[in-house]
Design a protein around this motif. Structure first.
Motif, PDB file in Angstrom:
ATOM      1  N   GLY A   1      56.552  31.530  33.331  1.00 45.86           N
ATOM      2  CA  GLY A   1      55.947  32.170  34.494  1.00 45.86           C
ATOM      3  C   GLY A   1      55.061  33.342  34.148  1.00 45.86           C
ATOM      4  O   GLY A   1      54.750  34.157  35.008  1.00 45.86           O
ATOM      5  N   ASN A   2      54.654  33.446  32.901  1.00 44.17           N
ATOM      6  CA  ASN A   2      53.793  34.540  32.469  1.00 44.17           C
ATOM      7  C   ASN A   2      52.417  34.005  32.093  1.00 44.17           C
ATOM      8  O   ASN A   2      52.185  33.649  30.942  1.00 44.17           O
ATOM      9  N   PRO A   3      51.493  33.954  33.048  1.00 49.34           N
ATOM     10  CA  PRO A   3      50.157  33.452  32.716  1.00 49.34           C
ATOM     11  C   PRO A   3      49.467  34.385  31.721  1.00 49.34           C
ATOM     12  O   PRO A   3      49.720  35.589  31.695  1.00 49.34           O
ATOM     13  N   LEU A   4      48.601  33.815  30.919  1.00 49.20           N
ATOM     14  CA  LEU A   4      47.868  34.589  29.925  1.00 49.20           C
ATOM     15  C   LEU A   4      46.712  35.360  30.550  1.00 49.20           C
ATOM     16  O   LEU A   4      46.318  36.401  30.041  1.00 49.20           O
ATOM     17  N   LEU A   5      46.165  34.837  31.649  1.00 43.56           N
ATOM     18  CA  LEU A   5      45.077  35.492  32.369  1.00 43.56           C
ATOM     19  C   LEU A   5      45.363  35.460  33.863  1.00 43.56           C
ATOM     20  O   LEU A   5      45.929  34.492  34.377  1.00 43.56           O
ATOM     21  N   LEU A   6      44.963  36.528  34.547  1.00 45.07           N
ATOM     22  CA  LEU A   6      45.196  36.655  35.988  1.00 45.07           C
ATOM     23  C   LEU A   6      43.873  36.645  36.737  1.00 45.07           C
ATOM     24  O   LEU A   6      42.864  37.158  36.245  1.00 45.07           O
ATOM     25  N   THR A   7      43.896  36.131  37.959  1.00 49.51           N
ATOM     26  CA  THR A   7      42.723  36.183  38.822  1.00 49.51           C
ATOM     27  C   THR A   7      42.660  37.545  39.513  1.00 49.51           C
ATOM     28  O   THR A   7      43.640  38.305  39.526  1.00 49.51           O
ATOM     29  N   ILE A   8      41.534  37.834  40.115  1.00 52.16           N
ATOM     30  CA  ILE A   8      41.385  39.068  40.895  1.00 52.16           C
ATOM     31  C   ILE A   8      42.431  39.111  42.006  1.00 52.16           C
ATOM     32  O   ILE A   8      43.054  40.151  42.243  1.00 52.16           O
ATOM     33  N   ASN A   9      42.658  37.982  42.671  1.00 49.57           N
ATOM     34  CA  ASN A   9      43.656  37.949  43.749  1.00 49.57           C
ATOM     35  C   ASN A   9      45.054  38.259  43.231  1.00 49.57           C
ATOM     36  O   ASN A   9      45.823  38.968  43.887  1.00 49.57           O
ATOM     37  N   GLN A  10      45.405  37.724  42.064  1.00 51.85           N
ATOM     38  CA  GLN A  10      46.722  38.003  41.491  1.00 51.85           C
ATOM     39  C   GLN A  10      46.867  39.478  41.138  1.00 51.85           C
ATOM     40  O   GLN A  10      47.901  40.086  41.405  1.00 51.85           O
ATOM     41  N   VAL A  11      45.818  40.050  40.546  1.00 54.22           N
ATOM     42  CA  VAL A  11      45.855  41.469  40.187  1.00 54.22           C
ATOM     43  C   VAL A  11      45.944  42.322  41.442  1.00 54.22           C
ATOM     44  O   VAL A  11      46.726  43.275  41.505  1.00 54.22           O
ATOM     45  N   ALA A  12      45.170  41.980  42.463  1.00 55.48           N
ATOM     46  CA  ALA A  12      45.225  42.717  43.730  1.00 55.48           C
ATOM     47  C   ALA A  12      46.646  42.699  44.281  1.00 55.48           C
ATOM     48  O   ALA A  12      47.162  43.727  44.734  1.00 55.48           O
ATOM     49  N   GLY A  13      47.304  41.548  44.230  1.00 55.64           N
ATOM     50  CA  GLY A  13      48.682  41.443  44.707  1.00 55.64           C
ATOM     51  C   GLY A  13      49.641  42.298  43.892  1.00 55.64           C
ATOM     52  O   GLY A  13      50.509  42.971  44.448  1.00 55.64           O
ATOM     53  N   LEU A  14      49.479  42.279  42.566  1.00 54.22           N
ATOM     54  CA  LEU A  14      50.346  43.085  41.705  1.00 54.22           C
ATOM     55  C   LEU A  14      50.187  44.573  41.972  1.00 54.22           C
ATOM     56  O   LEU A  14      51.151  45.335  41.896  1.00 54.22           O
ATOM     57  N   LEU A  15      48.960  44.995  42.266  1.00 53.22           N
ATOM     58  CA  LEU A  15      48.678  46.414  42.483  1.00 53.22           C
ATOM     59  C   LEU A  15      48.824  46.838  43.944  1.00 53.22           C
ATOM     60  O   LEU A  15      48.658  48.012  44.266  1.00 53.22           O
ATOM     61  N   ASN A  16      49.116  45.875  44.826  1.00 57.29           N
ATOM     62  CA  ASN A  16      49.180  46.147  46.264  1.00 57.29           C
ATOM     63  C   ASN A  16      47.873  46.737  46.778  1.00 57.29           C
ATOM     64  O   ASN A  16      47.864  47.689  47.566  1.00 57.29           O
ATOM     65  N   LEU A  17      46.778  46.160  46.314  1.00 53.33           N
ATOM     66  CA  LEU A  17      45.433  46.566  46.724  1.00 53.33           C
ATOM     67  C   LEU A  17      44.716  45.351  47.297  1.00 53.33           C
ATOM     68  O   LEU A  17      45.105  44.219  47.053  1.00 53.33           O
ATOM     69  N   GLY A  18      43.637  45.613  48.007  1.00 54.43           N
ATOM     70  CA  GLY A  18      42.801  44.535  48.507  1.00 54.43           C
ATOM     71  C   GLY A  18      41.871  44.026  47.419  1.00 54.43           C
ATOM     72  O   GLY A  18      41.680  44.656  46.374  1.00 54.43           O
ATOM     73  N   ARG A  19      41.265  42.865  47.680  1.00 56.06           N
ATOM     74  CA  ARG A  19      40.321  42.276  46.721  1.00 56.06           C
ATOM     75  C   ARG A  19      39.131  43.190  46.475  1.00 56.06           C
ATOM     76  O   ARG A  19      38.696  43.355  45.333  1.00 56.06           O
TER      77      ARG A  19
END
Length: 76
Positions: A14-32
């Motif tokens: 469950g550990n992807p090597l690369l994240l999308t902008i949407n995934q990063v936004a979700g991790l940071l609790n920020l918008g796109r």
């Protein structure tokens, strides 16, 4: 060069090597939009793969650590 076994292990765990902008936004609790702004500013390093902008998880962690270090002690 990375072997197939290590790639499969990363995906299975469950550990992807690369994240999308949407995934990063979700991790940071920020918008796109805010996430794109941070990436464009260079505060989070990213890779361009075809037409996609992808981010290594370690670069997200590095950004969070830097932001945490630069927080003021007193918020008032």
């Amino acid at each position: 060069m990375m072997n197939i076994e290590s790639h499969d292990a990363a995906q299975v765990s469950g550990n992807p090597l690369l994240l999308t902008i949407n995934q990063v936004a979700g991790l940071l609790n920020l918008g796109r939009t805010k996430t794109y702004e941070i990436v464009r500013s260079g505060k989070i390093k990213s890779l361009k793969v075809g037409s996609r902008r992808l981010i290594r998880p370690e670069d997200v962690r590095k950004y969070v650590a830097e932001v945490s270090e630069n927080q003021p002690e007193d918020w008032s």
